[in-house]
Scaffold this active site. Structure first.
Site, PDB file in Angstrom:
ATOM      1  N   ASN A 287      -1.911   8.026   0.969  1.00  0.00           N
ATOM      2  CA  ASN A 287      -1.224   6.936   0.262  1.00  0.00           C
ATOM      3  C   ASN A 287      -2.157   6.257  -0.737  1.00  0.00           C
ATOM      4  OD1 ASN A 287      -2.570   5.938   2.589  1.00  0.00           O
ATOM      5  ND2 ASN A 287      -1.315   4.098   2.635  1.00  0.00           N
TER       6      ASN A 287
ATOM      7  N   CYS B  88      10.528   8.589   1.126  1.00  0.00           N
ATOM      8  CA  CYS B  88       9.858   9.881   1.361  1.00  0.00           C
ATOM      9  C   CYS B  88      10.811  10.893   1.990  1.00  0.00           C
ATOM     10  CB  CYS B  88       8.617   9.695   2.229  1.00  0.00           C
ATOM     11  SG  CYS B  88       7.286   8.908   1.304  1.00  0.00           S
TER      12      CYS B  88
ATOM     13  N   GLU C 235       3.171  11.174   1.731  1.00  0.00           N
ATOM     14  CA  GLU C 235       4.108  12.309   1.690  1.00  0.00           C
ATOM     15  C   GLU C 235       4.457  12.684   0.253  1.00  0.00           C
ATOM     16  OE1 GLU C 235       4.231   9.643   3.561  1.00  0.00           O
ATOM     17  OE2 GLU C 235       5.210  10.013   5.484  1.00  0.00           O
TER      18      GLU C 235
ATOM     19  N   CYS D   1       8.907   7.043   5.498  1.00  0.00           N
ATOM     20  CA  CYS D   1       9.833   6.007   5.021  1.00  0.00           C
ATOM     21  C   CYS D   1      11.070   6.650   4.384  1.00  0.00           C
ATOM     22  CB  CYS D   1       9.127   5.078   4.034  1.00  0.00           C
ATOM     23  SG  CYS D   1       8.987   5.761   2.366  1.00  0.00           S
TER      24      CYS D   1
ATOM     25  N   CYS E  70       3.356   6.741  -1.249  1.00  0.00           N
ATOM     26  CA  CYS E  70       3.114   7.182   0.129  1.00  0.00           C
ATOM     27  C   CYS E  70       2.429   8.548   0.124  1.00  0.00           C
ATOM     28  CB  CYS E  70       4.429   7.316   0.886  1.00  0.00           C
ATOM     29  SG  CYS E  70       5.266   5.767   1.211  1.00  0.00           S
TER      30      CYS E  70
HETATM   31  N1  THU Z   1       3.023   4.913   4.110  1.00  0.00           N
HETATM   32  C1  THU Z   1       2.874   6.252   3.875  1.00  0.00           C
HETATM   33  O1  THU Z   1       2.044   6.665   3.058  1.00  0.00           O
HETATM   34  N2  THU Z   1       3.656   7.099   4.556  1.00  0.00           N
HETATM   35  C2  THU Z   1       4.495   6.747   5.564  1.00  0.00           C
HETATM   36  O2  THU Z   1       5.126   7.617   6.162  1.00  0.00           O
HETATM   37  C3  THU Z   1       4.668   5.342   5.909  1.00  0.00           C
HETATM   38  C4  THU Z   1       3.992   4.370   5.022  1.00  0.00           C
HETATM   39  C5  THU Z   1       2.143   3.983   3.409  1.00  0.00           C
HETATM   40  C6  THU Z   1       2.745   3.155   2.337  1.00  0.00           C
HETATM   41  C7  THU Z   1       1.775   1.991   2.284  1.00  0.00           C
HETATM   42  O3  THU Z   1       0.682   2.344   1.461  1.00  0.00           O
HETATM   43  C8  THU Z   1       1.294   1.860   3.704  1.00  0.00           C
HETATM   44  O4  THU Z   1       1.595   3.085   4.348  1.00  0.00           O
HETATM   45  C9  THU Z   1       1.926   0.724   4.482  1.00  0.00           C
HETATM   46  O5  THU Z   1       3.296   0.743   4.346  1.00  0.00           O
END
Ligand code: THU
Length: 162
Positions: free
Chosen positions: A62, A116, A75, A113, A73
């Site tokens: 992320n 994603c 993903e 999320c 994110c």
């Molecule tokens: N985040 C991800 O990269 N992937 C996920 O599956 C859940 C959330 C990140 C987004 C943000 O940078 C941090 O986690 C907190 O939400």
């Protein structure tokens, strides 16, 4: 009127020790990718690793932003990196994990999320083969889901615009 239900089957492993070698390796790469995360705001460092059908493994993490909607994110970073560097090579499996800097441990597997899930589904639809997900926490149980469609029932797709 009638009622309908949706359910799906997924696999639960008590820990990484019972995973197949190839899956254990991919999850290890996802955990390693948390080190490349840029998460000064949430301190929640997510790592993802995608195994492609040609055997290549692409990692992502992320990348946050002071303007939070501009953040990405792990993903979607890994999906974009795979598409850009291995054009039209299908993704077989994506492993996702995290390092939460605000806690010393967490056994709660990461849940991609909503945005994603939509992006993962778009990639799966484009490549026409299922993407498996391996979801883990900082320790403990590991979930395995064999098709991203399970995580996004009643999804909006190109079909809806026909
Ligand atoms: N985040 C991800 O990269 N992937 C996920 O599956 C859940 C959330 C990140 C987004 C943000 O940078 C941090 O986690 C907190 O939400």
């Amino acid at each position: 009127m009638r009622k309908e239900a949706i359910s799906f089957v997924y696999e639960v492993f008590d820990d990484t020790s019972s995973l197949a070698g190839v899956d254990k390796n991919l999850l290890q790469k996802a955990k390693l990718a948390t080190q490349t995360s840029y998460a000064p705001y949430s301190e929640f460092c997510v790592g993802a690793a995608a195994l492609l059908s040609n055997g290549a493994i692409i990692s992502g993490s992320n990348q946050e932003n002071a303007s939070s909607p501009a953040g990405l994110c792990a993903e979607r970073v890994v999906l974009a990196a795979a598409a850009a560097t291995h054009h039209n090579i299908p993704i077989e499996t994506i492993a996702i994990s995290y390092d939460n800097k605000r806690t010393s441990t967490s056994n709660r597997p990461v849940a991609p999320c909503g945005i994603c899930r939509q992006s993962l589904l778009e990639t799966q639809t484009k490549q026409q083969t299922p993407i498996r997900l391996i979801l883990s926490g900082m320790e403990g149980k590991v979930l395995m889901i064999d098709d991203i469609r399970h995580l996004l029932p009643f999804s909006f797709t190109a079909e809806d615009m026909k």
